[in-house]
Design a protein around this motif. Structure first.
Motif, PDB file in Angstrom:
ATOM      1  N   TYR A 150       0.860  -1.185   0.000  1.00 14.43           N
ATOM      2  CA  TYR A 150       0.000   0.000   0.000  1.00 14.43           C
ATOM      3  C   TYR A 150       0.889   1.225   0.000  1.00 14.43           C
ATOM      4  CZ  TYR A 150      -3.279   3.519   1.732  1.00 14.43           C
ATOM      5  OH  TYR A 150      -4.037   4.650   1.886  1.00 14.43           O
ATOM      6  N   ARG A 178      -2.583   0.492  -4.431  1.00 13.80           N
ATOM      7  CA  ARG A 178      -2.268  -0.806  -3.856  1.00 13.80           C
ATOM      8  C   ARG A 178      -1.457  -1.606  -4.855  1.00 13.80           C
ATOM      9  NH1 ARG A 178      -4.897  -1.189   0.888  1.00 13.80           N
ATOM     10  NH2 ARG A 178      -6.585   0.315   1.181  1.00 13.80           N
ATOM     11  N   THR A 205       3.559   0.771   3.111  1.00  7.66           N
ATOM     12  CA  THR A 205       3.070  -0.056   4.208  1.00  7.66           C
ATOM     13  C   THR A 205       3.221  -1.522   3.861  1.00  7.66           C
ATOM     14  OG1 THR A 205       1.468   1.554   4.991  1.00  7.66           O
ATOM     15  CG2 THR A 205       1.001  -0.724   5.491  1.00  7.66           C
ATOM     16  N   PRO A 252       2.096  -5.352   5.159  1.00  6.73           N
ATOM     17  CA  PRO A 252       1.058  -5.941   6.003  1.00  6.73           C
ATOM     18  C   PRO A 252       1.655  -6.508   7.277  1.00  6.73           C
ATOM     19  CG  PRO A 252       1.538  -7.355   4.142  1.00  6.73           C
ATOM     20  CD  PRO A 252       2.295  -6.084   3.915  1.00  6.73           C
ATOM     21  N   ASP A 253       0.894  -6.400   8.336  1.00  3.83           N
ATOM     22  CA  ASP A 253       1.306  -6.963   9.609  1.00  3.83           C
ATOM     23  C   ASP A 253       1.248  -8.477   9.512  1.00  3.83           C
ATOM     24  OD1 ASP A 253       0.309  -6.360  13.056  1.00  3.83           O
ATOM     25  OD2 ASP A 253       1.674  -7.819  12.175  1.00  3.83           O
ATOM     26  N   ASN A 289      -4.268  -9.544  11.419  1.00  2.00           N
ATOM     27  CA  ASN A 289      -4.966  -8.849  10.347  1.00  2.00           C
ATOM     28  C   ASN A 289      -5.735  -7.660  10.895  1.00  2.00           C
ATOM     29  OD1 ASN A 289      -4.114 -10.603   8.365  1.00  2.00           O
ATOM     30  ND2 ASN A 289      -5.770 -12.037   8.772  1.00  2.00           N
ATOM     31  N   PHE A 290      -5.281  -7.130  11.970  1.00  2.56           N
ATOM     32  CA  PHE A 290      -6.087  -6.153  12.674  1.00  2.56           C
ATOM     33  C   PHE A 290      -5.792  -4.715  12.259  1.00  2.56           C
ATOM     34  CE2 PHE A 290      -7.582  -4.247  16.836  1.00  2.56           C
ATOM     35  CZ  PHE A 290      -8.904  -4.455  16.538  1.00  2.56           C
ATOM     36  N   GLY A 291      -5.233  -4.526  11.082  1.00  2.00           N
ATOM     37  CA  GLY A 291      -5.032  -3.166  10.594  1.00  2.00           C
ATOM     38  C   GLY A 291      -3.819  -2.482  11.153  1.00  2.00           C
ATOM     39  N   ASN A 292      -2.850  -3.253  11.614  1.00  2.09           N
ATOM     40  CA  ASN A 292      -1.648  -2.628  12.148  1.00  2.09           C
ATOM     41  C   ASN A 292      -0.578  -2.504  11.074  1.00  2.09           C
ATOM     42  OD1 ASN A 292       0.202  -1.535  13.913  1.00  2.09           O
ATOM     43  ND2 ASN A 292       0.937  -3.527  14.586  1.00  2.09           N
ATOM     44  N   GLU A 293      -0.996  -2.049   9.904  1.00  2.00           N
ATOM     45  CA  GLU A 293      -0.002  -1.864   8.867  1.00  2.00           C
ATOM     46  C   GLU A 293       0.736  -0.559   9.140  1.00  2.00           C
ATOM     47  OE1 GLU A 293      -3.466  -4.102   7.017  1.00  2.00           O
ATOM     48  OE2 GLU A 293      -3.267  -2.282   8.191  1.00  2.00           O
ATOM     49  N   LYS A 294       2.014  -0.663   9.352  1.00  3.72           N
ATOM     50  CA  LYS A 294       2.798   0.508   9.737  1.00  3.72           C
ATOM     51  C   LYS A 294       3.198   1.310   8.502  1.00  3.72           C
ATOM     52  CE  LYS A 294       7.177   1.909  11.546  1.00  3.72           C
ATOM     53  NZ  LYS A 294       8.550   1.508  11.615  1.00  3.72           N
ATOM     54  N   LEU A 295       2.973   2.624   8.551  1.00  2.00           N
ATOM     55  CA  LEU A 295       3.379   3.518   7.476  1.00  2.00           C
ATOM     56  C   LEU A 295       4.823   3.952   7.678  1.00  2.00           C
ATOM     57  CD1 LEU A 295       0.518   6.099   6.847  1.00  2.00           C
ATOM     58  CD2 LEU A 295       1.425   4.444   5.233  1.00  2.00           C
ATOM     59  N   PHE A 303       7.382   6.655   6.067  1.00  2.00           N
ATOM     60  CA  PHE A 303       7.323   7.833   5.204  1.00  2.00           C
ATOM     61  C   PHE A 303       8.662   8.119   4.540  1.00  2.00           C
ATOM     62  CE2 PHE A 303       3.217   9.819   5.910  1.00  2.00           C
ATOM     63  CZ  PHE A 303       2.760   9.180   7.054  1.00  2.00           C
TER      64      PHE A 303
END
Lengths: 114, 118
Positions: free
Chosen positions: B32, B51, B93, B95-96, B100-106, B108
């Motif tokens: 992402y 994506r 990002t 994927p964790d 699967n709980f949306g903890n994809e770290k950005l 920068f």
């Protein structure tokens, strides 16, 4: 209006004087995060929280604390600020499900530690 | 961990011309790639994202392209206007792998200061 708010927006303090920067969001987001922005370094994550009472370290957590007692609030605490913590700080929030990637940022808090 | 490089750090273009900002990433698992615009005195705001299952995405004057093989992605702004002047950040990002709980770290990039010359 959906938003992330931070207070204060500007803060000048002295070394060692404890301070708290507040962050609040009204979007019912589970995920909240703190970043610091420094010239030439972009945004670096300090701490994040997946939900109430769930927090974890980011890339640069040293010298910072956070708490998540309520879903909407995620304060950043500097117990003993030092000059190298002079920076621009941003709070952000997002939905915490897989694919919920858009982060909403607050307006920033410019901190100067002398 | 992921490392994102962004170039150039500053960019000046004549109003009406196009602007291109490029980023490379290191983690082949990243899937992402958002672009954020930061105006003076404000927080970053998402302007477009892509994506890894697509190669290009457009939204009016803004487009993003992704080359997964080369691990780079670019922001293209056409017909630039004075209000496009801002700092732009790319991010990536992965994927964790644990949940699967949306903890994809950005992660920068370091930002590009774009100035549109009237």
């Amino acid at each position: 209006e959906a938003q992330v708010t931070q207070n204060p927006r500007y803060l000048i303090t002295v070394t060692g004087k404890k301070l708290t920067v507040t962050c609040s969001q009204n979007m019912n987001h589970e995920y909240m995060s703190w970043y610091r922005q420094d010239p030439g370094l972009g945004l670096r994550q300090i701490y994040y929280s997946m939900n109430v009472e769930v927090t974890d370290k980011g890339d640069v957590p040293e010298g910072y604390k956070v708490s998540r007692k309520e879903k909407r609030n995620f304060p950043l605490i500097l117990e003993s600020p030092s000059p190298n913590q002079t920076s621009l700080y941003f709070c952000a929030s997002k939905i915490a499900y897989r694919g919920g990637n858009e982060q909403y940022f607050g307006p920033g808090t410019r901190l100067t530690v002398t | 961990g992921e490392n994102v490089e962004q170039h150039p750090s500053t960019l000046s273009v004549q109003e009406g011309d196009s602007a291109v900002i490029k980023c490379t990433y290191s983690d082949s698992a990243s899937n992402y790639f958002p672009w954020y615009k930061q105006e003076l005195g404000k927080g970053p705001q998402l302007i477009i994202d892509i994506r890894s299952n697509v190669g290009e995405k457009k939204d009016q004057r803004i487009a993003v392209t992704l080359n997964k093989t080369a691990k780079h992605f670019s922001l293209h702004i056409t017909e630039t206007q004075p209000e496009d002047s801002a700092v732009y950040f790319c991010a990536a990002t992965a994927p964790d792998s644990i949940s699967n709980f949306g903890n994809e770290k950005l992660t920068f990039g370091t930002g590009t200061r774009l100035t549109i010359i009237p």
